[in-house]
Enzyme design. Structure first.
Site, PDB file in Angstrom:
ATOM      1  N   MET A   1       0.800  -1.165  -0.010  1.00  0.00           N
ATOM      2  CA  MET A   1       0.230   0.037   0.095  1.00  0.00           C
ATOM      3  C   MET A   1       0.728   1.348   0.073  1.00  0.00           C
ATOM      4  O   MET A   1       0.732   2.007   0.637  1.00  0.00           O
ATOM      5  CB  MET A   1      -0.959  -0.221   1.300  1.00  0.00           C
ATOM      6  CG  MET A   1      -2.168   1.017   1.226  1.00  0.00           C
ATOM      7  SD  MET A   1      -3.316   0.518  -0.166  1.00  0.00           S
ATOM      8  CE  MET A   1      -4.717   0.966   0.729  1.00  0.00           C
ATOM      9  N   GLY A   2       1.822   1.222  -1.235  1.00  0.00           N
ATOM     10  CA  GLY A   2       2.656   2.610  -1.256  1.00  0.00           C
ATOM     11  C   GLY A   2       1.690   3.440  -1.957  1.00  0.00           C
ATOM     12  O   GLY A   2       0.348   3.262  -2.137  1.00  0.00           O
TER      13      GLY A   2
ATOM     14  N   ILE B   1       1.208   3.615  -5.601  1.00  0.00           N
ATOM     15  CA  ILE B   1       0.525   2.698  -6.550  1.00  0.00           C
ATOM     16  C   ILE B   1      -0.576   2.062  -5.894  1.00  0.00           C
ATOM     17  O   ILE B   1      -1.914   2.209  -6.272  1.00  0.00           O
ATOM     18  CB  ILE B   1       1.461   1.744  -7.130  1.00  0.00           C
ATOM     19  CG1 ILE B   1       2.403   2.524  -7.891  1.00  0.00           C
ATOM     20  CG2 ILE B   1       0.510   1.018  -8.035  1.00  0.00           C
ATOM     21  CD1 ILE B   1       3.518   1.834  -8.721  1.00  0.00           C
TER      22      ILE B   1
ATOM     23  N   ARG C   1       3.685  -3.564   5.290  1.00  0.00           N
ATOM     24  CA  ARG C   1       4.643  -3.571   5.989  1.00  0.00           C
ATOM     25  C   ARG C   1       4.242  -2.757   7.422  1.00  0.00           C
ATOM     26  O   ARG C   1       4.046  -3.107   8.466  1.00  0.00           O
ATOM     27  CB  ARG C   1       5.960  -3.301   5.720  1.00  0.00           C
ATOM     28  CG  ARG C   1       7.047  -4.503   5.433  1.00  0.00           C
ATOM     29  CD  ARG C   1       8.306  -4.117   4.914  1.00  0.00           C
ATOM     30  NE  ARG C   1       8.089  -2.927   3.983  1.00  0.00           N
ATOM     31  CZ  ARG C   1       9.223  -2.487   3.417  1.00  0.00           C
ATOM     32  NH1 ARG C   1      10.355  -3.052   3.670  1.00  0.00           N
ATOM     33  NH2 ARG C   1       8.964  -1.478   2.350  1.00  0.00           N
TER      34      ARG C   1
ATOM     35  N   ARG D   1       6.183  -6.928  -9.960  1.00  0.00           N
ATOM     36  CA  ARG D   1       7.224  -7.558 -10.647  1.00  0.00           C
ATOM     37  C   ARG D   1       6.939  -9.026 -10.931  1.00  0.00           C
ATOM     38  O   ARG D   1       6.329  -9.721  -9.952  1.00  0.00           O
ATOM     39  CB  ARG D   1       8.690  -7.417 -10.074  1.00  0.00           C
ATOM     40  CG  ARG D   1       9.238  -6.024 -10.156  1.00  0.00           C
ATOM     41  CD  ARG D   1       9.689  -5.685 -11.613  1.00  0.00           C
ATOM     42  NE  ARG D   1      10.542  -4.492 -11.824  1.00  0.00           N
ATOM     43  CZ  ARG D   1       9.592  -3.246 -12.162  1.00  0.00           C
ATOM     44  NH1 ARG D   1       8.420  -3.040 -12.227  1.00  0.00           N
ATOM     45  NH2 ARG D   1      10.499  -2.038 -12.268  1.00  0.00           N
TER      46      ARG D   1
ATOM     47  N   GLU E   1      10.801 -11.584 -19.135  1.00  0.00           N
ATOM     48  CA  GLU E   1       9.801 -10.683 -19.900  1.00  0.00           C
ATOM     49  C   GLU E   1      10.500 -10.495 -21.490  1.00  0.00           C
ATOM     50  O   GLU E   1      11.659 -10.210 -21.364  1.00  0.00           O
ATOM     51  CB  GLU E   1       9.404  -9.208 -19.557  1.00  0.00           C
ATOM     52  CG  GLU E   1       8.629  -9.448 -18.235  1.00  0.00           C
ATOM     53  CD  GLU E   1       8.302  -8.178 -17.417  1.00  0.00           C
ATOM     54  OE1 GLU E   1       9.064  -7.365 -17.771  1.00  0.00           O
ATOM     55  OE2 GLU E   1       7.741  -8.153 -16.486  1.00  0.00           O
TER      56      GLU E   1
ATOM     57  N   HIS F   1       4.340  -5.546 -19.498  1.00  0.00           N
ATOM     58  CA  HIS F   1       4.964  -4.605 -18.649  1.00  0.00           C
ATOM     59  C   HIS F   1       4.805  -3.254 -19.197  1.00  0.00           C
ATOM     60  O   HIS F   1       5.554  -2.545 -19.440  1.00  0.00           O
ATOM     61  CB  HIS F   1       6.473  -5.008 -18.517  1.00  0.00           C
ATOM     62  CG  HIS F   1       7.136  -4.339 -17.431  1.00  0.00           C
ATOM     63  ND1 HIS F   1       8.217  -4.724 -16.420  1.00  0.00           N
ATOM     64  CD2 HIS F   1       6.665  -3.255 -16.743  1.00  0.00           C
ATOM     65  CE1 HIS F   1       8.277  -3.870 -15.681  1.00  0.00           C
ATOM     66  NE2 HIS F   1       7.637  -2.954 -15.608  1.00  0.00           N
ATOM     67  N   ALA F   2       3.693  -2.751 -19.358  1.00  0.00           N
ATOM     68  CA  ALA F   2       3.159  -1.702 -19.859  1.00  0.00           C
ATOM     69  C   ALA F   2       2.408  -0.543 -19.014  1.00  0.00           C
ATOM     70  O   ALA F   2       1.685   0.257 -19.245  1.00  0.00           O
ATOM     71  CB  ALA F   2       2.142  -1.829 -21.379  1.00  0.00           C
TER      72      ALA F   2
END
Ligand code: DGY
Length: 325
Positions: free
Chosen positions: A157-158, A160, A180, A242, A271, A290-291
């Site tokens: 929950m940063g 993004i 965390r 990732r 990828e 990865h767009a």
């Protein structure tokens, strides 16, 4: 006489159209040499280069390249994830590493919601049926999963993750999150998010699990056999972080055997996946290459910030986004 601009090395890998819009931003402050041309004459260009602009692994910031750039001061990464860079090694050469947090968040969160919606409502399958004159549309073949009112579990929950929560709230979703550190009450209340200290609780209760963590030794294969088995058999896993955050072999088995219903992945390893990779032929998998940050607006903001970071390092002024270990 005007001061000569410093030299920077960049990769042409993004494609001509992609670079057209952004090269001008770099050229305002740097003399540019692309990696392909650099390799034709490394001994001439190597000593001039003070900044290296990196997109994911392009060009790879490996010892062979770095040691051929004796005047290098900064590796300026486009994007927030720096798992492809050996920051301590780069720092040991007296070179700083910078990234572009913040500016990537909205586009990446949009991609997460796009994948979630497209997977739940079978949008890609619907398009393929619509453009193929040989197929007849049977509503039963496109039966989707209701997003409104479902439970969204966000792991990480940063910036993004929080933007994904804001979007989930707009879809009337019940929002759980695991991180965390817990967000402050004000942040939680603004999106109606419930903190799960124990990730297992989130996995058991969510209809959509979205991965938004950085890749680190602690998050590598965070989602494996055990975690997938905890998820509902009707649940969908969405990964915009990732590939290595998920044990891909475990995911493949879970998707093949109905342990979970579906996966929507913007990231994998490697990828791209090899053409014969089994994930490519599963009907319950949706893949994008990865767009997540790939919009005109976000790419420009990223390049602007890469350049600001690189200029600050070269001039020895306050660096907006230095990656500190
Ligand atoms: O790390 C990021 O911000 C994106 O994945 C772009 O590389």
């Amino acid at each position: 006489m005007a001061e000569e601009k410093p030299w920077a090395l960049f990769s042409e890998v993004g494609g001509e159209g992609y670079l057209e819009g952004v090269i001008g931003i770099m050229k305002q402050h740097f003399q540019l040499i692309c990696h392909k041309d650099f390799l034709k004459n490394p001994l001439v260009y190597g000593p001039k280069i003070q900044a290296l602009f990196v997109w994911n692994c392009y060009p790879a910031a490996e010892p062979s390249l770095l040691t051929s750039l004796p005047s290098l001061k900064v590796v300026a990464n486009g994007g927030v994830g720096i798992d492809h860079l050996d920051v301590s090694y780069i720092n040991s050469l007296g070179v700083k590493v910078t990234n572009t947090p913040g500016v990537v968040s909205a586009a990446t969160a949009d991609m997460a919601m796009g994948l979630l919606l497209a997977s739940a409502r079978k949008i890609v399958e619907g398009h393929l049926i619509s453009v193929d004159p040989k197929t007849t549309y049977l509503p039963s073949s496109l039966m989707g999963v209701e997003v409104s009112g479902s439970t969204l579990g966000i792991i990480g929950m940063g910036n993004i993750g929080y933007k994904i929560a804001q979007r989930g709230k707009g879809f009337d979703m019940r929002i759980l999150y695991h991180n965390r550190t817990r967000r402050c009450l004000e942040d939680e209340e603004a999106v109606g998010a419930i903190y799960c200290r124990n990730m297992d609780d989130l996995l058991k209760e969510s209809d959509f699990v979205v991965l938004a963590v950085n890749l680190s030794p602690e998050t590598k294969h965070l989602i494996g056999h055990r975690e997938l088995a905890l998820m509902k058999d009707t649940a969908t896993l969405v990964n915009i972080s990732r590939g290595l955050v998920v044990d891909q072999e475990a995911l493949l088995k879970a998707l093949q055997s109905g342990v979970i219903q579906a996966a929507a992945l913007d990231v994998t390893y490697p990828e791209p996946l090899p053409r014969d990779h089994p994930l490519l032929s599963l009907p319950n998998v949706l893949l994008t290459p990865h767009a997540g940050t790939n919009t005109n607006t976000t790419v420009r903001k990223m390049v602007q910030l890469m350049v600001e970071n690189a200029v600050a390092v070269v001039k020895g002024s306050q660096v907006p986004n230095e990656v500190k270990l």
